[in-house]
Design a protein around this motif. Structure first.
Motif, PDB file in Angstrom:
ATOM      1  N   VAL A   8       0.962  -1.533  -0.179  1.00  0.00           N
ATOM      2  CA  VAL A   8       0.118   0.251  -0.110  1.00  0.00           C
ATOM      3  C   VAL A   8       1.037   1.222   0.427  1.00  0.00           C
ATOM      4  CG1 VAL A   8      -1.824  -1.160   1.610  1.00  0.00           C
ATOM      5  CG2 VAL A   8       0.055   0.107   2.691  1.00  0.00           C
ATOM      6  N   TYR A   9       0.471   2.500   0.126  1.00  0.00           N
ATOM      7  CA  TYR A   9       1.163   3.756   0.508  1.00  0.00           C
ATOM      8  C   TYR A   9       1.666   3.828   1.655  1.00  0.00           C
ATOM      9  CZ  TYR A   9       1.517   5.419  -4.447  1.00  0.00           C
ATOM     10  OH  TYR A   9       1.310   5.357  -5.843  1.00  0.00           O
ATOM     11  N   ILE A  12       5.891   0.997  11.269  1.00  0.00           N
ATOM     12  CA  ILE A  12       6.907   0.014  10.837  1.00  0.00           C
ATOM     13  C   ILE A  12       7.874   0.836   9.601  1.00  0.00           C
ATOM     14  CG2 ILE A  12       7.500  -1.175   8.777  1.00  0.00           C
ATOM     15  CD1 ILE A  12       4.441  -2.423   9.107  1.00  0.00           C
ATOM     16  N   SER A  31       7.437  -7.711   7.154  1.00  0.00           N
ATOM     17  CA  SER A  31       7.986  -7.239   8.307  1.00  0.00           C
ATOM     18  C   SER A  31       8.501  -7.999   9.832  1.00  0.00           C
ATOM     19  CB  SER A  31       7.139  -5.881   9.014  1.00  0.00           C
ATOM     20  OG  SER A  31       6.329  -5.079   7.956  1.00  0.00           O
ATOM     21  N   VAL A  56       9.325  -8.017  13.117  1.00  0.00           N
ATOM     22  CA  VAL A  56       9.287  -7.130  15.027  1.00  0.00           C
ATOM     23  C   VAL A  56      10.942  -8.131  15.565  1.00  0.00           C
ATOM     24  CG1 VAL A  56       8.673  -7.364  17.013  1.00  0.00           C
ATOM     25  CG2 VAL A  56       6.731  -6.955  14.985  1.00  0.00           C
ATOM     26  N   LEU A  99       7.079   0.056  22.521  1.00  0.00           N
ATOM     27  CA  LEU A  99       7.627  -0.913  22.584  1.00  0.00           C
ATOM     28  C   LEU A  99       9.289  -1.406  23.194  1.00  0.00           C
ATOM     29  CD1 LEU A  99       5.237  -3.370  20.378  1.00  0.00           C
ATOM     30  CD2 LEU A  99       5.198  -3.016  23.071  1.00  0.00           C
ATOM     31  N   SER A 150      10.589  -3.090  20.830  1.00  0.00           N
ATOM     32  CA  SER A 150      11.251  -3.883  19.931  1.00  0.00           C
ATOM     33  C   SER A 150      10.568  -2.540  18.243  1.00  0.00           C
ATOM     34  CB  SER A 150      10.340  -5.390  19.764  1.00  0.00           C
ATOM     35  OG  SER A 150       8.086  -4.789  19.742  1.00  0.00           O
ATOM     36  N   PRO A 163       3.739   4.202   8.222  1.00  0.00           N
ATOM     37  CA  PRO A 163       2.359   3.398   8.253  1.00  0.00           C
ATOM     38  C   PRO A 163       1.839   3.698   7.203  1.00  0.00           C
ATOM     39  CG  PRO A 163       2.522   5.535   9.048  1.00  0.00           C
ATOM     40  CD  PRO A 163       3.375   5.477   8.644  1.00  0.00           C
ATOM     41  N   GLU A 221      -1.310  -5.458   2.887  1.00  0.00           N
ATOM     42  CA  GLU A 221      -0.522  -4.261   3.826  1.00  0.00           C
ATOM     43  C   GLU A 221       0.570  -5.628   4.233  1.00  0.00           C
ATOM     44  OE1 GLU A 221      -3.303  -3.979   4.796  1.00  0.00           O
ATOM     45  OE2 GLU A 221      -3.441  -1.742   5.341  1.00  0.00           O
ATOM     46  N   SER A 222       1.613  -5.958   4.402  1.00  0.00           N
ATOM     47  CA  SER A 222       2.971  -6.633   4.930  1.00  0.00           C
ATOM     48  C   SER A 222       2.592  -7.680   6.115  1.00  0.00           C
ATOM     49  CB  SER A 222       4.629  -6.155   5.048  1.00  0.00           C
ATOM     50  OG  SER A 222       3.834  -5.537   6.254  1.00  0.00           O
ATOM     51  N   VAL A 235       2.839  -9.180   9.735  1.00  0.00           N
ATOM     52  CA  VAL A 235       3.761  -8.282  10.533  1.00  0.00           C
ATOM     53  C   VAL A 235       4.964 -10.214  10.925  1.00  0.00           C
ATOM     54  CG1 VAL A 235       4.170  -7.076  12.848  1.00  0.00           C
ATOM     55  CG2 VAL A 235       3.065  -6.418  10.872  1.00  0.00           C
ATOM     56  N   LEU A 276       1.948 -11.896  13.682  1.00  0.00           N
ATOM     57  CA  LEU A 276       0.768 -11.060  14.519  1.00  0.00           C
ATOM     58  C   LEU A 276       0.451  -9.722  13.553  1.00  0.00           C
ATOM     59  CD1 LEU A 276       4.146  -8.891  16.458  1.00  0.00           C
ATOM     60  CD2 LEU A 276       2.424 -10.799  17.124  1.00  0.00           C
ATOM     61  N   ARG A 277       0.113 -10.018  12.141  1.00  0.00           N
ATOM     62  CA  ARG A 277      -0.787 -10.063  10.385  1.00  0.00           C
ATOM     63  C   ARG A 277      -0.441 -10.420   9.289  1.00  0.00           C
ATOM     64  NH1 ARG A 277      -0.445  -3.243   8.733  1.00  0.00           N
ATOM     65  NH2 ARG A 277       1.487  -4.485   7.900  1.00  0.00           N
ATOM     66  N   SER A 326      -1.299  -6.102  18.905  1.00  0.00           N
ATOM     67  CA  SER A 326      -0.506  -5.366  17.285  1.00  0.00           C
ATOM     68  C   SER A 326      -2.049  -4.520  17.310  1.00  0.00           C
ATOM     69  CB  SER A 326      -0.517  -6.564  17.284  1.00  0.00           C
ATOM     70  OG  SER A 326       0.060  -6.492  15.681  1.00  0.00           O
ATOM     71  N   PRO A 327      -1.780  -3.169  17.024  1.00  0.00           N
ATOM     72  CA  PRO A 327      -3.101  -2.564  16.749  1.00  0.00           C
ATOM     73  C   PRO A 327      -3.592  -2.590  15.223  1.00  0.00           C
ATOM     74  CG  PRO A 327      -0.635  -1.149  16.917  1.00  0.00           C
ATOM     75  CD  PRO A 327      -0.473  -2.755  16.958  1.00  0.00           C
TER      76      PRO A 327
HETATM   77  O1  TXA Z   1       2.761  -3.109   3.880  1.00  0.00           O
HETATM   78  C1  TXA Z   1       2.708  -2.663   4.885  1.00  0.00           C
HETATM   79  O2  TXA Z   1       3.692  -2.903   6.034  1.00  0.00           O
HETATM   80  C2  TXA Z   1       2.418  -0.899   5.244  1.00  0.00           C
HETATM   81  C3  TXA Z   1       3.586  -0.186   3.950  1.00  0.00           C
HETATM   82  C4  TXA Z   1       3.412   0.803   3.572  1.00  0.00           C
HETATM   83  O3  TXA Z   1       5.056  -0.724   4.161  1.00  0.00           O
HETATM   84  N1  TXA Z   1       2.864  -0.316   6.259  1.00  0.00           N
HETATM   85  C5  TXA Z   1       1.488  -0.382   7.394  1.00  0.00           C
HETATM   86  O4  TXA Z   1       1.791  -0.123   8.178  1.00  0.00           O
HETATM   87  O5  TXA Z   1       0.997  -1.314   7.216  1.00  0.00           O
HETATM   88  P1  TXA Z   1       0.209   0.276   9.638  1.00  0.00           P
HETATM   89  O6  TXA Z   1       1.470   1.142  10.346  1.00  0.00           O
HETATM   90  O7  TXA Z   1      -0.789   0.502   8.401  1.00  0.00           O
HETATM   91  O8  TXA Z   1       0.710  -1.628   9.968  1.00  0.00           O
HETATM   92  C6  TXA Z   1       1.633  -1.161  11.076  1.00  0.00           C
HETATM   93  C7  TXA Z   1       1.780  -2.726  11.855  1.00  0.00           C
HETATM   94  C8  TXA Z   1       0.537  -2.601  13.035  1.00  0.00           C
HETATM   95  O9  TXA Z   1      -0.486  -3.163  12.506  1.00  0.00           O
HETATM   96  C9  TXA Z   1       1.395  -3.815  14.248  1.00  0.00           C
HETATM   97  O10 TXA Z   1       0.755  -4.483  13.936  1.00  0.00           O
HETATM   98  C10 TXA Z   1       3.059  -3.750  13.452  1.00  0.00           C
HETATM   99  O11 TXA Z   1       2.918  -3.043  12.310  1.00  0.00           O
HETATM  100  N2  TXA Z   1       3.467  -3.518  14.599  1.00  0.00           N
HETATM  101  C11 TXA Z   1       4.838  -2.540  13.901  1.00  0.00           C
HETATM  102  N3  TXA Z   1       5.535  -2.680  15.059  1.00  0.00           N
HETATM  103  C12 TXA Z   1       5.163  -3.763  15.712  1.00  0.00           C
HETATM  104  C13 TXA Z   1       5.746  -3.810  16.469  1.00  0.00           C
HETATM  105  N4  TXA Z   1       7.053  -3.199  17.114  1.00  0.00           N
HETATM  106  N5  TXA Z   1       5.456  -5.235  17.377  1.00  0.00           N
HETATM  107  C14 TXA Z   1       4.427  -5.643  17.596  1.00  0.00           C
HETATM  108  N6  TXA Z   1       3.541  -4.965  15.996  1.00  0.00           N
HETATM  109  C15 TXA Z   1       4.016  -3.465  15.335  1.00  0.00           C
END
Ligand code: TXA
Ligand code: MG
Length: 341
Positions: free
Chosen positions: A30-31, A59, A96, A98, A113, A115, A140, A178-179, A181, A192-193, A234-235
């Motif tokens: 995604v963007y 991320i 992605s 962690v 966190l 991590s 994000p 999305e990726s 996780v 986690l996702r 995990s949000p």
């Molecule tokens: O595909 C993707 O991952 C996209 C593109 C832009 O790279 N980014 C994305 O970011 O989807 P966002 O912020 O929408 O989702 C990030 C997810 C969060 O929902 C969370 O679950 C997980 O990544 N996450 C990030 N850091 C984490 C951490 N330290 N521990 C656990 N989960 C984490």
């Protein structure tokens, strides 16, 4: 402002990032809405622009796996390093990881966190941008918190237009979800996702991989706001994630006898039984043959398009939760979670 991803504009975007600015850029998933991950003030702008709660970690994006030590702290954990090495064939790509966070990365990036999530996107524009600025970029998805993720530059403009200086246009995202996780700080690697890299692919490489069950959490639940408890959950599991404004239900929950007047349908294949089950106001068929890659790539855009039609209800198809189907169903369950059944 949308700018074509020419070398000159990529350079301009990289300069903005180096100056602490925020830039929207394409990835294969995604963007993203990027900022310098090493600068707390720059990262804070992301949270502001998106209206994102600060308990929701970001991320971090790199262009070179050799830079991973700048954001992750392996603390001479050789086995963790070996696990990462086994997963390198998935990079660049929608995975992605962690890992323990390096102290030089502000804790705001990870919502407090210890991590950090890190990935290398498989997109020429993203890679050129990351290479030019040569800093870790926290990003994000480039949408307002809890709304549908953007898969074109126009989607970003639609939701964040007035709030970002620069949107690099690299065309529609090829993958569209999305990726994945994957937490490597749990005893057993844990998804986690679910996302673009499938659980099955990860199991092939790592053997034992757990999948965190989806337990959508409501943001309206007072006791979680402002605490880090939610970050640990995990949000991506927040209930209102990916939600259109129009009520949305899954095919299995649809009771045609109780339908309101204007109902749209998103089908995964040309299924005459499903399509003729009601006199639908609008019909979108994402694939002729229920091809999961095709469905994923069109999923968010089709929800957005339907959401702009002023319908009373959107009914969406379902698929088996294997392979990419797991990510597709995860997003649809969350997108429909806010609708009263
Ligand atoms: O595909 C993707 O991952 C996209 C593109 C832009 O790279 N980014 C994305 O970011 O989807 P966002 O912020 O929408 O989702 C990030 C997810 C969060 O929902 C969370 O679950 C997980 O990544 N996450 C990030 N850091 C984490 C951490 N330290 N521990 C656990 N989960 C984490
Ligand atoms: Mg997101």
């Amino acid at each position: 402002m949308i700018l074509a991803a020419t070398p000159a504009n990529i350079k301009r975007a990289a300069e903005q990032l180096c100056l602490g600015g925020v830039v929207a850029f394409p990835t294969e998933t995604v963007y993203g809405l990027g900022a310098d991950a090493t600068e707390e003030q720059a990262v804070a702008k992301i949270f502001e622009i998106k209206n994102r709660p600060r308990f929701n970690p970001l991320i971090v994006h790199l262009h070179d796996p050799n830079k991973i030590d700048q954001v992750a702290d392996f603390k001479s954990d050789a086995s963790l390093k070996r696990t990462v090495e086994k997963l390198l064939p998935f990079w660049p790509g929608p995975l992605s990881l962690v890992l323990p966070r390096h102290p030089s990365i502000p804790s705001l990036v990870s919502a407090g966190l210890s991590s950090i999530a890190v990935r290398i996107p498989a997109h020429d524009v993203a890679l050129a941008l990351l290479k030019t600025c040569d800093i870790p970029v926290a990003a994000p998805s480039a949408n307002l918190f809890s709304s549908v993720s953007p898969t074109t530059a126009a989607h970003v403009e639609e939701s964040l237009g007035g709030r970002v200086d620069l949107i690099l246009d690299g065309g529609p995202c090829s993958l569209g979800v999305e990726s994945t996780v994957l937490s490597l700080i749990d005893v057993v690697p844990t998804v986690l996702r679910p996302g673009g890299v499938t659980v099955e692919q990860l199991q092939e490489v790592l053997g034992d991989v757990r999948v965190k069950p989806t337990r959508p959490v409501s943001t309206s639940n007072g006791d979680i706001t402002g605490s880090h408890k939610v970050a640990q959950l995990s949000p991506g599991m927040l209930r209102e994630h990916y939600s259109p404004r129009t009520p949305m239900i899954l095919k299995d929950q649809a009771n045609t006898s109780r339908f309101p007047s204007r109902v749209g349908i998103i089908a995964f294949k040309n299924d005459p039984d499903f399509l003729s089950s009601h006199n639908y106001t609008s019909v979108k068929i994402l694939s002729e043959s229920a091809n999961l890659k095709e469905i994923a790539s069109k999923l968010f855009a089709s929800i957005r398009d339907m959401d702009n039609l002023g319908l009373d209800l959107i009914v969406v198809d379902t698929c088996a939760e294997v392979g990419l189907g797991r990510a597709i169903m995860d997003r649809l369950r969350k997108a429909s979670a806010g609708t009263k059944k």
